[in-house]
Design an enzyme around this catalytic site. Sequence first.
Site, PDB file in Angstrom:
ATOM      1  N   CYS A 155      68.360  50.720   1.471  1.00  0.00           N
ATOM      2  CA  CYS A 155      67.632  49.550   1.964  1.00  0.00           C
ATOM      3  C   CYS A 155      67.880  48.353   1.046  1.00  0.00           C
ATOM      4  O   CYS A 155      67.775  48.469  -0.179  1.00  0.00           O
ATOM      5  CB  CYS A 155      66.137  49.844   2.040  1.00  0.00           C
ATOM      6  SG  CYS A 155      65.142  48.421   2.558  1.00  0.00           S
ATOM      7  N   CYS A 202      63.328  47.210   8.633  1.00  0.00           N
ATOM      8  CA  CYS A 202      63.030  48.325   7.726  1.00  0.00           C
ATOM      9  C   CYS A 202      63.703  49.583   8.258  1.00  0.00           C
ATOM     10  O   CYS A 202      63.406  50.020   9.376  1.00  0.00           O
ATOM     11  CB  CYS A 202      61.522  48.525   7.627  1.00  0.00           C
ATOM     12  SG  CYS A 202      61.034  49.984   6.678  1.00  0.00           S
ATOM     13  N   GLN A 260      49.424  60.671  13.101  1.00  0.00           N
ATOM     14  CA  GLN A 260      50.414  60.912  12.061  1.00  0.00           C
ATOM     15  C   GLN A 260      51.600  59.971  12.242  1.00  0.00           C
ATOM     16  O   GLN A 260      52.042  59.722  13.360  1.00  0.00           O
ATOM     17  CB  GLN A 260      50.885  62.371  12.100  1.00  0.00           C
ATOM     18  CG  GLN A 260      49.812  63.381  11.760  1.00  0.00           C
ATOM     19  CD  GLN A 260      49.436  63.386  10.285  1.00  0.00           C
ATOM     20  OE1 GLN A 260      50.047  62.692   9.466  1.00  0.00           O
ATOM     21  NE2 GLN A 260      48.428  64.166   9.926  1.00  0.00           N
ATOM     22  N   ASN A 275      44.350  66.548  17.510  1.00  0.00           N
ATOM     23  CA  ASN A 275      45.739  66.885  17.190  1.00  0.00           C
ATOM     24  C   ASN A 275      45.947  68.381  16.965  1.00  0.00           C
ATOM     25  O   ASN A 275      46.946  68.953  17.412  1.00  0.00           O
ATOM     26  CB  ASN A 275      46.177  66.106  15.944  1.00  0.00           C
ATOM     27  CG  ASN A 275      47.672  66.154  15.700  1.00  0.00           C
ATOM     28  OD1 ASN A 275      48.461  65.767  16.548  1.00  0.00           O
ATOM     29  ND2 ASN A 275      48.068  66.630  14.534  1.00  0.00           N
ATOM     30  N   ASP A 309      29.206  63.274   9.572  1.00  0.00           N
ATOM     31  CA  ASP A 309      29.706  62.814   8.284  1.00  0.00           C
ATOM     32  C   ASP A 309      29.923  64.046   7.415  1.00  0.00           C
ATOM     33  O   ASP A 309      28.966  64.624   6.880  1.00  0.00           O
ATOM     34  CB  ASP A 309      28.704  61.862   7.640  1.00  0.00           C
ATOM     35  CG  ASP A 309      29.149  61.405   6.254  1.00  0.00           C
ATOM     36  OD1 ASP A 309      30.280  61.744   5.846  1.00  0.00           O
ATOM     37  OD2 ASP A 309      28.361  60.721   5.576  1.00  0.00           O
ATOM     38  N   CYS A 362      46.959  65.547   2.772  1.00  0.00           N
ATOM     39  CA  CYS A 362      47.864  64.442   2.422  1.00  0.00           C
ATOM     40  C   CYS A 362      47.698  64.050   0.958  1.00  0.00           C
ATOM     41  O   CYS A 362      48.270  63.052   0.519  1.00  0.00           O
ATOM     42  CB  CYS A 362      47.628  63.243   3.332  1.00  0.00           C
ATOM     43  SG  CYS A 362      45.944  62.587   3.267  1.00  0.00           S
TER      44      CYS A 362
END
Length: 439
Positions: free
Chosen positions: A81, A169, A273, A307, A350, A397
């Site tokens: 890049c 990009c 995602q 998902n 929550d 993640c």
Amino acid sequence: MAQFFKPQKKSTQPQRIEFTVDSLDHHCVGIGRHQGKAIFIEGALPGEQVKARILDDKKQYAHAALQQVVTPAANRIAPFCNHYRECGGCNAQHLGEADQQAAKEAGLVSLFERLGQIKAPVLEPVLTGESRAYRRVCRLAIKFDKNGRCTRVGFRRRQSNDLVEIEGCPVLAEPLSALIAPLRECLNRLKSQRELGHAELIQAEQGIMMLLRHTGRPNEADRALLVAFAKSQGIDLYLQAADERIEPLHQVFQPSYSLDGLSLAFAPGDFIQVNGPINQSMVAQALAWLGASKDDKVLDLFCGIGNFTLPLARQAREVVGVEGDLAMVARAEENARRNGIDNARFYKADLSGDIVGMSWAREGFDLVLLDPARPGALEVMGHVVKLSPKRVVYVSCNPVTLARDSQVLVKGGYRLVRLGMLDMFPHTGHLESMALFEQ
């Protein structure tokens, strides 16, 4: 005459150092030592002698900016890049993909053994996919340049809040990358340029959806320009006000993505995602590891729009999905209906608070899957142990919070059976991982 002591002013000049890089952390950031202190430095590789400037000097460690690689490592490669040296979007293009994955895997094992005090099993094969044009979601920074009296569009500069203006990009899906230049041209025609925040671009199956943050109230002329832009580019366009309200400005389609034969609808502001193919592989692996049968009742925590929940519902007797965002709970329920799934229930809760008194929390479950955001799921882990499921799959993640939360399961009588990395974010320091625990 008495002489008063005046301490000398500390130098404001940044300290410049030279040292050898020893290793990489799980973010693919170089680590070395200088005068006994750990130095973290982006862009440097193990074995390299580097010159650097101290950015943030703490008692036990410091962060430094790379100024010169005196002795390059044999595995250093040229970034693909043109903006890589400045842009903060990617931080590992100077390293080959296999080496990136190896660094992240080593970091994952180290975090489990050092932070979690858990012996990691032999890692599963990395789930990989395309390493370019893979991102179907991005957030573009927008900034009005007072000196140039124009609006700039791009990403944040490395180790800075400044903006790097880009024309395209290479890790974005090609239609998203191609939209950047015409978007900049459109925004520079608006009267309300100073009131623009950021733009989120999402590649749905039906086309591109854009969510434009606007902190003011665009006049009719600006609205007309934005609608004309959306029509000319064939995209859906939404405005997000300062109070987070979202207004459709030009809407043609209901965005969705396909997953294992299912169609999952989503809306602006919903989490999906960023890497579609890896998401497919991730869900398939999670289902295989969990091993649900028609006799099993499954709990899916942090379920989002369904998902994992909806693919699980086709394997299990019943699935309960729990999510903190009410709008996404409604979307998950609608996704169940549109796919003809009647054995999935969804609740808003929550999960960082006390869930003991909630009706779904008092039910029994055979299996548990959880996919929390970066802060992890520490507050709910004790309740997962009390449910005593046969197996728990934790998708993460953030390997730091995964290692931390795993301690609760292990202390509660579970074994870490499988652990693996998913290359969801090639060329970046982000690491997605999955762990399986059994009683």
